[in-house]
Structures are given as structure tokens and as C-alpha cells.
Design an enzyme around this catalytic site. Structure first.
Site, PDB file in Angstrom:
ATOM      1  N   HIS A 223     -91.585  -8.171   0.996  1.00 42.31           N
ATOM      2  CA  HIS A 223     -90.300  -8.269   1.697  1.00 42.31           C
ATOM      3  C   HIS A 223     -90.352  -7.401   2.949  1.00 42.31           C
ATOM      4  O   HIS A 223     -89.756  -6.327   3.029  1.00 42.31           O
ATOM      5  CB  HIS A 223     -89.157  -7.816   0.778  1.00 42.31           C
ATOM      6  CG  HIS A 223     -87.812  -8.221   1.280  1.00 42.31           C
ATOM      7  ND1 HIS A 223     -86.874  -8.826   0.476  1.00 42.31           N
ATOM      8  CD2 HIS A 223     -87.238  -8.126   2.504  1.00 42.31           C
ATOM      9  CE1 HIS A 223     -85.784  -9.075   1.178  1.00 42.31           C
ATOM     10  NE2 HIS A 223     -85.980  -8.647   2.412  1.00 42.31           N
TER      11      HIS A 223
ATOM     12  N   GLU B  68     -71.306  -1.188   7.262  1.00 40.10           N
ATOM     13  CA  GLU B  68     -72.303  -2.074   7.857  1.00 40.10           C
ATOM     14  C   GLU B  68     -71.566  -3.166   8.615  1.00 40.10           C
ATOM     15  O   GLU B  68     -70.655  -3.806   8.076  1.00 40.10           O
ATOM     16  CB  GLU B  68     -73.184  -2.716   6.790  1.00 40.10           C
ATOM     17  CG  GLU B  68     -74.170  -3.732   7.352  1.00 40.10           C
ATOM     18  CD  GLU B  68     -74.885  -4.510   6.264  1.00 40.10           C
ATOM     19  OE1 GLU B  68     -76.117  -4.600   6.327  1.00 40.10           O
ATOM     20  OE2 GLU B  68     -74.199  -5.026   5.355  1.00 40.10           O
TER      21      GLU B  68
ATOM     22  N   GLU C 145     -77.007  -6.459  13.167  1.00 43.04           N
ATOM     23  CA  GLU C 145     -76.641  -5.639  12.011  1.00 43.04           C
ATOM     24  C   GLU C 145     -76.720  -4.170  12.411  1.00 43.04           C
ATOM     25  O   GLU C 145     -77.711  -3.732  12.991  1.00 43.04           O
ATOM     26  CB  GLU C 145     -77.562  -5.927  10.821  1.00 43.04           C
ATOM     27  CG  GLU C 145     -77.431  -7.355  10.316  1.00 43.04           C
ATOM     28  CD  GLU C 145     -78.269  -7.649   9.092  1.00 43.04           C
ATOM     29  OE1 GLU C 145     -78.095  -8.732   8.506  1.00 43.04           O
ATOM     30  OE2 GLU C 145     -79.109  -6.803   8.719  1.00 43.04           O
TER      31      GLU C 145
ATOM     32  N   ARG D 203     -76.081  -0.177  10.994  1.00 43.26           N
ATOM     33  CA  ARG D 203     -75.859   0.764   9.897  1.00 43.26           C
ATOM     34  C   ARG D 203     -76.035   2.179  10.441  1.00 43.26           C
ATOM     35  O   ARG D 203     -76.649   2.377  11.490  1.00 43.26           O
ATOM     36  CB  ARG D 203     -76.852   0.526   8.750  1.00 43.26           C
ATOM     37  CG  ARG D 203     -76.864  -0.902   8.221  1.00 43.26           C
ATOM     38  CD  ARG D 203     -77.994  -1.106   7.217  1.00 43.26           C
ATOM     39  NE  ARG D 203     -78.093  -2.486   6.783  1.00 43.26           N
ATOM     40  CZ  ARG D 203     -78.791  -3.437   7.404  1.00 43.26           C
ATOM     41  NH1 ARG D 203     -79.476  -3.133   8.498  1.00 43.26           N
ATOM     42  NH2 ARG D 203     -78.829  -4.665   6.944  1.00 43.26           N
TER      43      ARG D 203
END
Length: 511
Positions: free
Chosen positions: A46, A233, A378, A380
Site C-alpha cells: 500500500h 482532515e 487532502e 492533515r
């Protein structure tokens, strides 16, 4: 066959084995050294970057699958002992049953413990205003939780590879805590704290202009959300007006408005791509790239509808069940990644300047009939890898972690993580990513911030490819670690002088 997460790196006809014990890995290492082979640890694959294997891998490569047998997890007085093939989902489940948990963790559960630690995997968390850190926890990367590790390293006296154990106070451990695949760690002891129930509220009503507004603006800004809860997030689908904002907060008791959950992966509309979204993705991959604005809106609409249909806009439960929310069935995309180290007071500035540049460039490309991004941004925010959090006297910081503190800037106490996602093969994406990368390195630099790459994602872009820009590979990356790069590389070379645990891409990094 080796295939990475996004399917952009596929290598056929590569040998794979599955050792049953750490001792078997030692045997493999000595065999590889004697026969001119290289060993590459393989978890759940991953990842995006070519840290495991490269497309032009030489014939003498052996993948070592850790996920079949090296998966044991047990409790020890200081936390949990885990072999590196265990999945993060299994580790978190084991900790939960024992009453322990982590403050933050990557969203997918199908990541091996070894893979997560090799690339300083992280979640999203900083202390909310008035929040005190619980013993045994950290707001930094998973690497910062390591108390002890065992790796396969060269024993000069014996003239062979052997198992070597490092405590966190051993200066040599700094290089192994985030080793980028340049070592083979077989098991670790990780600190863990008492588990906390969390609440996660999804917001889909805050305009991007408000959430990502300039510093000092009123309203519901990203920095203001973090001050209140410490955990957020933002997922901003391309060409849409309002992000999907997930906000976690520590909540010991069930809030009246929340739905309790008893397992992870509570956003099925995200984990299993809805048919209309899948159909649009198929058309884009087939060449209709101008559908990117329609695709972005479809993803946002599916989120709005899915949150309502599954009653998942306000959920509550054990930390594991709120922190794990991405399954392998989710949409496979290419992702770039950077960590911007800065002070907490400058979080909104970083978010605002990045999103403004991204939006301006995306609109400029669209005006030319080019649509390089069809996924999302995205964002964070985490703390840094403060070694005092591990509770070991004399503990050292992970030398190559993107969250390793800078001694010359003690005021930097957070990292803003920036990722942009798009379907693999999208035209003009590499050039667009190159512009973003140059902006990040040039803008977030100097006395107020510094930028580093996110090891598992995409970086070092040319106009045609990722992981290829020689200036970034040889200059920018090591310059981001002014006090630790050379020492860490020297340590890894000393314990693997024959580069059994390397590959052609890692060989390109300065050493």
C-alpha cells in the site's frame, strides 16, 4: 508479480518467499550476500514510491513477504511487541482488546507494521486547546512510538548478517526508526497509551473560501477547528466549492447526537465506489479527461448522500473504529505528498497559501482545456516526533522521519501534510505536480517553515514522471535533514555495507 497500490508500478517474474521466523530472514540475507541478490521486504504494497522495488529491477531480486508468517503481536510491560508483517488493523485490534490505543494512525488498515514504520506513517492529530498528552502516546508518526527494534544487520566480527537489537536510547536506532526500506526490521516494541473513545463529525457545509481563508479571518477556519478538537482532515474534491471535513474529538461518553459504531470502515460510500462515480472514472480513464469537474462534483454529491444514507455524519466509538476508514476497495489514485514543518500559529497561513496556489493553477490549466487533477486535495496536521514522548531516557528522534524536529527551529511544533490525488495516467498531471512541488519548496522555507517529502507518496517530479528530478533527489531531500541525513545514511551503510537491503532507486539517493 509485484504491483503497487495505484497500479503504476508492476514488475513481473520476481521471486517471492515467505520466511517463518526472523532467523529465516538472517539466512536469506547471508544467502543473498553470497549470491549477489538483493532482498526487498514486502508487506501489503500500500504505497506509491519505488522504495520496495523498481520497474527496472535487476534479475537478482528476492521479495520477502512478511505478511504470511511474521505477524505475531503480544503485550509487554512497555506496550506491544509486533512482528513487522502484522497489519495495522490487527495491531490496533490487539491493543483495543487490551485497553490500549493510539492517538492517530493511517486510515487504511491494510498496511504492515514494518511498512508503516519504514516511511514514518502518520494520522492527523495535535493537542486541542487545553488538552494534555496521555502517557504512552504521541502526536507524531508511528516511528516515534518505537521503544526497541530488532533488525538484520552486518556483524563485522562474524563476517555475516545477524539479528541486531537496538533500544531507543541507542544512537544507531535513529536511522532504523524510519529507514525507507534500506534495512530489514523483523520486530518492534511500541509504546501505547490507554484507549480513548472518539467522536467523528463530518462537515460538508463549509465553503473552501471560509475553511482555507487567510490567517486572521473570521468564521470556521481550519486552524480554528484544530484549536477546538486537535484532529481534522479536509478532503476537497477537484472543482468543488465545499470540502468534506472530518473532525475528531476525544469523547469518553456517547454524545446524544452521535451514532455508536462497533467496527472500523464506517464510510461504505467511500470504500466502495458508487456506480455513477465508477462510471465517470471509467470514462476519464478511457480518455474523457475534461469530465474532471463533473467527476469532482459527483464525488462530493456521493459523500453528501452517503453520509445521510448511512447515518455516518456523526459517529462515536473506540479509537480504532474511528481512525480506520479506508478499505482496499476504494478508488485507486496517484497521490503526491509533502510535510510542511512550521509553528502552530502558522497552520492557517500554510493551508491558505497552498490551497490558493493550487486553485489558481487548476483554473489556469482548465482554461487551456487541461484537467490534470480529478481526485482531491487532502490536508492533515500532526505534531512532530518528540522523542520524550516514548518515555525512554536518552531516546533519540527518528533521523529520517519527515516529522523529525529541527534543532535550529525549536518553535516549529507541527507539520501540515499536503496531498493531491488524481487517476493514474491523467495527462499533464506530472507537470502540474512539478509546479506544486516547486511552489511548496520555495514558499514554505526559511525562518517560518520547511518542507519535506512524504516518503510513501509522489515527489521529485519532472514534466513526465515522479521520483525523477535529480535536483530534488540529490539536493532538496537531504537538505531537509541538515543535522541527520549523513549520519543516518552512514549508519544504514555500516549495518548493510553490501547493500543487500537496497534497490536502484535507493542507490540514487545521496549516500
Amino acid at each position: 508479480m509485484y504491483r503497487n497500490w495505484s497500479g503504476e508500478l508492476v514488475v513481473d517474474d520476481v521471486w517471492t518467499c515467505a520466511p517463518r521466523t526472523p532467523g529465516d530472514v538472517v539466512t536469506l540475507a547471508n544467502w543473498a550476500h553470497a549470491h549477489g541478490y538483493r532482498l526487498r521486504a514486502q508487506g501489503f504494497r500500500h504505497g506509491w514510491s519505488p522504495l520496495t522495488i523498481t520497474a527496472d529491477a535487476p534479475a537478482r531480486v528476492l521479495l520477502v513477504d512478511t505478511t504470511e508468517h511474521l505477524t505475531a503481536v503480544s503485550m509487554v510491560p512497555s506496550g506491544a511487541r509486533a512482528q513487522t508483517g502484522a497489519s495495522m488493523e490487527d495491531l490496533l485490534g490487539y491493543l483495543e482488546r487490551a485497553g490500549y490505543g493510539l492517538v492517530a494512525t493511517p486510515a487504511p488498515g491494510d498496511i504492515s507494521v514494518g511498512g508503516a514504520l519504514a516511511i514514518d506513517a502518520h494520522g492527523t492529530a495535535i493537542p486541542a486547546d487545553g488538552e494534555s498528552r496521555r502517557p504512552g502516546t504521541t502526536y507524531g508518526s508511528l516511528s516515534n512510538l518505537i521503544v526497541e527494534l530488532t533488525a538484520v544487520g552486518w556483524d563485522a566480527a562474524a563476517g555475516a548478517y545477524a539479528l541486531r537489537t537496538f533500544t531507543r536510547s541507542d544512537p544507531d536506532s535513529a536511522a532504523f526508526l524510519t529507514h525507507l526500506g534500506r534495512a530489514f526490521v523483523t520486530d518492534v516494541v511500541l509504546r501505547a497509551g490507554a484507549d480513548s473513545n472518539l467522536r467523528c463529525v463530518s462537515r460538508i457545509d463549509i465553503p473552501a473560501g471560509e475553511l482555507f481563508a487567510a490567517p486572521g479571518s473570521g468564521g470556521r477556519t481550519f486552524a480554528r477547528v484544530l484549536a477546538e478538537t486537535g484532529r481534522a482532515e479536509a478532503i476537497w474534491f477537484a472543482f468543488t466549492a465545499k470540502p468534506w471535513l472530518k473532525v475528531w474529538s476525544v469523547s469518553p461518553a456517547l454524545p446524544p447526537a452521535s451514532r455508536p459504531v462497533t467496527g472500523p470502515y464506517n464510510y461504505p460510500f467511500s470504500d466502495n465506489v458508487p456506480p455513477p462515480v465508477a462510471a465517470l472514472a471509467g470514462r476519464i480513464v478511457a480518455g474523457e479527461y475534461a469530465l474532471a469537474p463533473v467527476f469532482g462534483q459527483a464525488q462530493y454529491d456521493a459523500t453528501v448522500t452517503g453520509l445521510a444514507a448511512t447515518a455516518s455524519a456523526d459517529i462515536w466509538g473506540a479509537s480504532k473504529n474511528l481512525l480506520l476508514y479506508i478499505k482496499p476497495t476504494t478508488l485507486r489514485v496517484h497521490a503526491n505528498g509533502y510535510a510542511v514543518l512550521t509553528s502552530r500559529a502558522d497552520i492557517q497561513r500554510v493551508v491558505h497559501e497552498f490551497t490558493r496556489f493550487y486553485s489558481e493553477r487548476l483554473d489556469a490549466y482548465a482554461a487551456q482545456g487541461r484537467f490534470p487533477v480529478n481526485g482531491s486535495v487532502e490536508i492533515r496536521v500532526t505534531g512532530l516526533d518528540d522523542p520524550s514522548h516514548v518515555g525512554v531516557p536518552g531516546a533519540v528522534a527518528p533521523a529520517l522521519s519527515a516529522l523529525s524536529p529541527r534543532s535550529d527551529h525549536p518553535e516549529w511544533d507541527v507539520a501540515v501534510w499536503l496531498d493531491v490525488l488524481t487517476l493514474p495516467g491523467t495527462p499533464y498531471a506530472d507537470g502540474f505536480y512539478r509546479e506544486l512541488e516547486r511552489f511548496i519548496f520555495a514558499t514554505f522555507a526559511g525562518s517560518s517553515a520547511a518542507s519535506r517529502v512524504e516518503w510513501s507518496k509522489g515527489w521529485a517530479y519532472t514534466d513526465d514522471d515522479a521520483w525523477s528530478d535529480p535536483e530534488v533527489l540529490s539536493g532538496t531531500i537531504p537538505a531537509g535533514f541538515p543535522a541527520s541525513w549523513d549520519a543516518a545514511v552512514a549508519t544504514l551503510d555500516r549495518y548493510d555495507p553490501h547493500r543487500v537491503f537496497s534497490n536502484p532507486f535507493l542507490d540514487r539517493l545521496p549516500h
